[in-house]
Scaffold this motif. Structure first.
Motif, short mmCIF file in Angstrom:
data_model
loop_
_atom_site.label_atom_id
_atom_site.label_comp_id
_atom_site.label_asym_id
_atom_site.label_seq_id
_atom_site.Cartn_x
_atom_site.Cartn_y
_atom_site.Cartn_z
N SER A 72 0.85 -1.20 0.00
CA SER A 72 0.00 0.00 0.00
C SER A 72 0.89 1.25 0.00
O SER A 72 2.09 1.17 0.26
CB SER A 72 -0.89 0.00 1.24
OG SER A 72 -0.08 0.22 2.39
N TRP A 121 0.81 3.63 2.21
CA TRP A 121 1.32 3.91 3.55
C TRP A 121 2.48 2.97 3.94
O TRP A 121 3.44 3.39 4.58
CB TRP A 121 0.21 3.88 4.61
CG TRP A 121 0.71 4.52 5.87
CD1 TRP A 121 1.25 3.89 6.96
CD2 TRP A 121 0.82 5.94 6.13
NE1 TRP A 121 1.68 4.81 7.88
CE2 TRP A 121 1.42 6.08 7.40
CE3 TRP A 121 0.47 7.09 5.41
CZ2 TRP A 121 1.67 7.33 7.98
CZ3 TRP A 121 0.72 8.34 5.99
CH2 TRP A 121 1.33 8.44 7.26
N MET A 175 -4.52 8.97 5.28
CA MET A 175 -5.11 7.67 4.94
C MET A 175 -6.41 7.86 4.17
O MET A 175 -6.71 7.12 3.24
CB MET A 175 -5.37 6.84 6.22
CG MET A 175 -4.12 6.33 6.89
SD MET A 175 -3.10 5.29 5.83
CE MET A 175 -3.98 3.76 5.93
N LYS A 212 -7.09 6.55 0.33
CA LYS A 212 -8.26 5.73 0.03
C LYS A 212 -9.06 6.31 -1.13
O LYS A 212 -9.60 5.60 -1.98
CB LYS A 212 -9.13 5.67 1.29
CG LYS A 212 -10.09 4.54 1.26
CD LYS A 212 -10.69 4.26 2.61
CE LYS A 212 -11.70 3.15 2.38
NZ LYS A 212 -12.69 3.02 3.31
N PRO A 262 -5.82 2.57 -5.26
CA PRO A 262 -6.30 1.25 -4.82
C PRO A 262 -5.60 0.88 -3.50
O PRO A 262 -4.57 1.47 -3.16
CB PRO A 262 -5.86 0.32 -5.95
CG PRO A 262 -4.80 1.04 -6.70
CD PRO A 262 -5.01 2.50 -6.48
N GLU A 263 -6.15 -0.10 -2.80
CA GLU A 263 -5.59 -0.43 -1.49
C GLU A 263 -4.16 -0.96 -1.60
O GLU A 263 -3.29 -0.57 -0.85
CB GLU A 263 -6.49 -1.45 -0.82
CG GLU A 263 -6.21 -1.53 0.65
CD GLU A 263 -7.23 -2.38 1.39
OE1 GLU A 263 -8.41 -2.36 0.97
OE2 GLU A 263 -6.83 -3.07 2.34
N LYS A 264 -3.94 -1.84 -2.56
CA LYS A 264 -2.59 -2.38 -2.76
C LYS A 264 -2.12 -1.99 -4.16
O LYS A 264 -2.90 -2.02 -5.11
CB LYS A 264 -2.58 -3.90 -2.63
CG LYS A 264 -2.89 -4.40 -1.24
CD LYS A 264 -1.66 -4.33 -0.33
CE LYS A 264 -2.01 -4.81 1.08
NZ LYS A 264 -0.88 -4.64 2.01
#
Ligand SMILES: O[C@H]1[C@H](O)[C@@H](O)[C@H](O)[C@@H](O)[C@H]1O
Ligand SMILES: [Fe+2]
Ligand SMILES: [Fe+2]
Length: 310
Positions: free
Chosen positions: A95, A97, A297, A301, A305-307
């Motif tokens: 991700s 982050w 965060m 989002k 995409p998340e990953k």
């Protein structure tokens, strides 16, 4: 509030006519909505002017050594090869982050103004731009991610050496402009004596567009490829900022303007806005990561995409 924007450094460009036009365009471009009210500090954390590569001080030797190696090794062939290899995005999946946290352990050897971990630089620039442009959330996120390409230094990317990841960037395949930091070290670059690459245009056509130019390889181009390959909904200006933020010979010195097309010229104003926050927010005052994390965060989002594939 008064904004003090540094004058473009004009000496040493290859074509004085282009530089003159460039300056005229900048002067005519009085769009006040692009003035965020940021006041540029007089000196960096070491008490020197920003980007003074000649000033004796604790970072000078490291930075100069960095540019010597960078200028000898960055060739047209190398940049093409790296782009091909890292453009596959097959090294890891993580991700945004997670990537930010990986940068906690790296200090940039090319930077005369900062010896803090890179995560601090990302948050310092993002928080400052957020204060001045509260409604442009895409710009906050762009600042947060602009240097994530430095993750190439990490073992999962083959632990790339610093000369292949950080520092100012410049076009390859045409003459090295004298405004490039520590220009003298190009003499030992194999491209320097290649007759095809020695001229002002080299292998390029006038106004061919920066998208068609092979830049020296590093974190800018890599992060651009990551954004492109993972379908972010960030606007085109975000892509342009990330891809060319280290191209100081262009956005600071006004060199190579003849490679830009109309779209690039239009985008350049965003680089000028962004650069103030990228450069002049470097400081010893740390941002509390946990405190600001929830806000960023939510932006991640919204736009990613998340990953992502890296
Ligand atoms: O030393 C800095 C640093 O590596 C930045 O991340 C890069 O964008 C700059 O252009 C460079 O001069
Ligand atoms: Fe950078
Ligand atoms: Fe940066």
């Amino acid at each position: 509030m008064t904004v003090i924007v540094p004058e473009p450094v004009l000496e040493g460009s290859n074509n004085s006519q282009d530089v003159e036009n460039y300056v005229k365009e900048q002067e005519n471009d009085g769009d006040l909505s692009l003035d965020g009210g940021f006041v540029v500090p007089d000196s960096n954390a070491f008490g020197h002017s920003f980007r003074d590569y000649e000033k004796e001080g604790e970072r000078k030797a490291t930075v100069e050594d960095f540019y010597r190696t960078n200028h000898i090794n960055q060739t047209y062939e190398l940049a093409k090869r790296k782009k091909e290899e890292y453009g596959k995005l097959d090294k890891t999946v993580m991700s945004i982050w997670e990537c930010i946290e990986l940068l906690n352990e790296y200090v940039d050897e090319s930077d005369p103004d900062l010896d803090e971990p890179q995560i601090q630089h990302l948050l310092q620039s993002a928080e400052a731009i957020r204060r001045d442009y509260p409604d442009e959330d895409w710009l906050h996120l762009t600042a947060l991610i602009h240097d994530l390409g430095k993750v190439l230094l990490h073992p999962s990317f083959g632990e790339q050496p610093q000369w292949c990841v950080v520092g100012d960037t410049f076009p390859l395949g045409c003459a090295f402009d004298e405004s490039i930091v520590h220009h003298q070290y190009f003499k030992n670059n194999p491209d320097y004596n290649n007759p095809l690459f020695r001229t002002r245009l080299g292998i390029y056509k006038e106004n061919c567009g920066l998208d068609n130019v092979t830049m020296s390889w590093g974190h800018d181009e890599y992060m651009y490829l990551v954004m492109k390959g993972n379908g972010t909904s960030l606007p085109p200006a975000a892509f342009f900022i990330v891809r060319f933020h280290s191209f100081y010979p262009l956005h600071r010195a006004g060199a190579y303007t003849y490679l830009m097309n109309d779209e690039d010229k239009d985008m350049l104003k965003w680089l000028h806005v962004f650069n103030k926050y990228d450069l002049y927010t470097k400081s010893k005052v740390r941002v509390d990561v946990e405190e600001v994390k929830p806000y960023y965060m939510s932006l991640i989002k919204k736009y990613f995409p998340e990953k992502l594939r890296w």
